[in-house]
Design a protein around this motif. Sequence first.
Motif, PDB file in Angstrom:
ATOM      1  N   GLY A  66       0.743  -1.361   0.066  1.00  0.00           N
ATOM      2  CA  GLY A  66      -0.060  -0.048   0.072  1.00  0.00           C
ATOM      3  C   GLY A  66       0.822   1.350   0.008  1.00  0.00           C
ATOM      4  O   GLY A  66       0.039   2.501   0.066  1.00  0.00           O
ATOM      5  N   VAL A  67       2.021   1.373  -0.036  1.00  0.00           N
ATOM      6  CA  VAL A  67       3.052   2.402   0.140  1.00  0.00           C
ATOM      7  C   VAL A  67       3.831   2.726  -1.061  1.00  0.00           C
ATOM      8  O   VAL A  67       4.650   3.570  -0.860  1.00  0.00           O
ATOM      9  N   THR A  68       3.965   1.742  -1.969  1.00  0.00           N
ATOM     10  CA  THR A  68       4.810   1.846  -3.056  1.00  0.00           C
ATOM     11  C   THR A  68       4.188   1.722  -4.320  1.00  0.00           C
ATOM     12  O   THR A  68       4.874   1.244  -5.162  1.00  0.00           O
ATOM     13  N   ASN A  74       6.826   7.160  -4.417  1.00  0.00           N
ATOM     14  CA  ASN A  74       7.946   6.471  -4.642  1.00  0.00           C
ATOM     15  C   ASN A  74       9.131   7.272  -4.696  1.00  0.00           C
ATOM     16  O   ASN A  74      10.322   7.480  -4.477  1.00  0.00           O
ATOM     17  N   LYS A  75       8.599   8.680  -5.469  1.00  0.00           N
ATOM     18  CA  LYS A  75       9.562   9.662  -5.763  1.00  0.00           C
ATOM     19  C   LYS A  75       9.781  10.289  -4.248  1.00  0.00           C
ATOM     20  O   LYS A  75      10.988  10.798  -3.997  1.00  0.00           O
ATOM     21  N   GLU A  76       8.873  10.332  -3.435  1.00  0.00           N
ATOM     22  CA  GLU A  76       9.233  11.086  -2.172  1.00  0.00           C
ATOM     23  C   GLU A  76      10.112   9.981  -1.280  1.00  0.00           C
ATOM     24  O   GLU A  76      10.909  10.463  -0.561  1.00  0.00           O
ATOM     25  N   HIS A  77       9.477   8.671  -1.312  1.00  0.00           N
ATOM     26  CA  HIS A  77      10.277   7.860  -0.681  1.00  0.00           C
ATOM     27  C   HIS A  77      12.049   7.733  -1.334  1.00  0.00           C
ATOM     28  O   HIS A  77      12.836   7.852  -0.375  1.00  0.00           O
ATOM     29  N   SER A  78      12.155   7.848  -2.558  1.00  0.00           N
ATOM     30  CA  SER A  78      13.369   7.831  -3.004  1.00  0.00           C
ATOM     31  C   SER A  78      14.373   8.817  -2.596  1.00  0.00           C
ATOM     32  O   SER A  78      15.533   8.760  -2.173  1.00  0.00           O
ATOM     33  N   ALA A  79      13.811  10.159  -2.611  1.00  0.00           N
ATOM     34  CA  ALA A  79      14.309  11.424  -2.065  1.00  0.00           C
ATOM     35  C   ALA A  79      14.845  11.254  -0.447  1.00  0.00           C
ATOM     36  O   ALA A  79      16.035  11.526  -0.334  1.00  0.00           O
ATOM     37  N   LYS A  80      14.026  10.695   0.214  1.00  0.00           N
ATOM     38  CA  LYS A  80      14.508  10.655   1.673  1.00  0.00           C
ATOM     39  C   LYS A  80      15.481   9.550   1.963  1.00  0.00           C
ATOM     40  O   LYS A  80      16.345   9.787   2.596  1.00  0.00           O
ATOM     41  N   LEU A  99      14.725   0.224  -5.814  1.00  0.00           N
ATOM     42  CA  LEU A  99      13.662  -0.635  -6.759  1.00  0.00           C
ATOM     43  C   LEU A  99      12.407  -0.885  -5.786  1.00  0.00           C
ATOM     44  O   LEU A  99      12.694  -1.368  -4.753  1.00  0.00           O
ATOM     45  N   PHE A 100      11.273  -0.194  -6.147  1.00  0.00           N
ATOM     46  CA  PHE A 100      10.121  -0.401  -5.324  1.00  0.00           C
ATOM     47  C   PHE A 100       9.057  -1.533  -5.827  1.00  0.00           C
ATOM     48  O   PHE A 100       8.994  -1.391  -7.092  1.00  0.00           O
ATOM     49  N   HIS A 101       8.527  -2.310  -5.050  1.00  0.00           N
ATOM     50  CA  HIS A 101       7.780  -3.363  -5.280  1.00  0.00           C
ATOM     51  C   HIS A 101       6.606  -3.323  -4.469  1.00  0.00           C
ATOM     52  O   HIS A 101       6.586  -3.209  -3.059  1.00  0.00           O
ATOM     53  N   ALA A 102       5.322  -3.005  -5.256  1.00  0.00           N
ATOM     54  CA  ALA A 102       3.891  -2.814  -4.540  1.00  0.00           C
ATOM     55  C   ALA A 102       3.604  -4.054  -4.327  1.00  0.00           C
ATOM     56  O   ALA A 102       3.365  -5.132  -5.420  1.00  0.00           O
ATOM     57  N   LEU A 103       3.486  -4.606  -2.938  1.00  0.00           N
ATOM     58  CA  LEU A 103       2.689  -5.982  -2.369  1.00  0.00           C
ATOM     59  C   LEU A 103       1.373  -5.885  -2.264  1.00  0.00           C
ATOM     60  O   LEU A 103       0.767  -4.798  -1.848  1.00  0.00           O
ATOM     61  N   GLN A 104       0.612  -6.963  -2.432  1.00  0.00           N
ATOM     62  CA  GLN A 104      -0.743  -7.041  -2.180  1.00  0.00           C
ATOM     63  C   GLN A 104      -0.931  -7.932  -0.757  1.00  0.00           C
ATOM     64  O   GLN A 104       0.234  -8.778  -0.587  1.00  0.00           O
TER      65      GLN A 104
END
Length: 118
Positions: A66-68, A74-80, A99-104
């Motif tokens: 739910g967060v990627t 992901n742009k915000e996560h990547s910057a931080k 690398l961002f992976h969206a899980l269910q």
Amino acid sequence: MPFLDLQSNLPASSFNEDFLKKFTSVTAASLGKPEDRMNLVLHPGLPMLIGGSSSPCVVLSVAAIGVTDTAEKNKEHSAKICSLLTSELGLPEDRVLILFHALQPHQVGKKGTVMSFL
């Protein structure tokens, strides 16, 4: 319950316990998840190339529910996360890949079931 897989060609000595705690804390805050739900695996000292160079580098995989799932998040996560990795490890930004992976919920098992039922 985010999963962080940090791979690097830096030696294990570059990743002391203080770094690991700070890294997990910053990533948890960025993702909006409790620190006690974070899962980190570190793979130091790997033979690695980014862009054909074996200069010091890291590749981080972030998998979460739910967060990627959007470019904006992901742009915000990547910057931080990139800011932390560059400042703490002394790496230039172009030596950090994320690398961002969206899980269910049905893709994460826990306590003999999956998160959909917890």
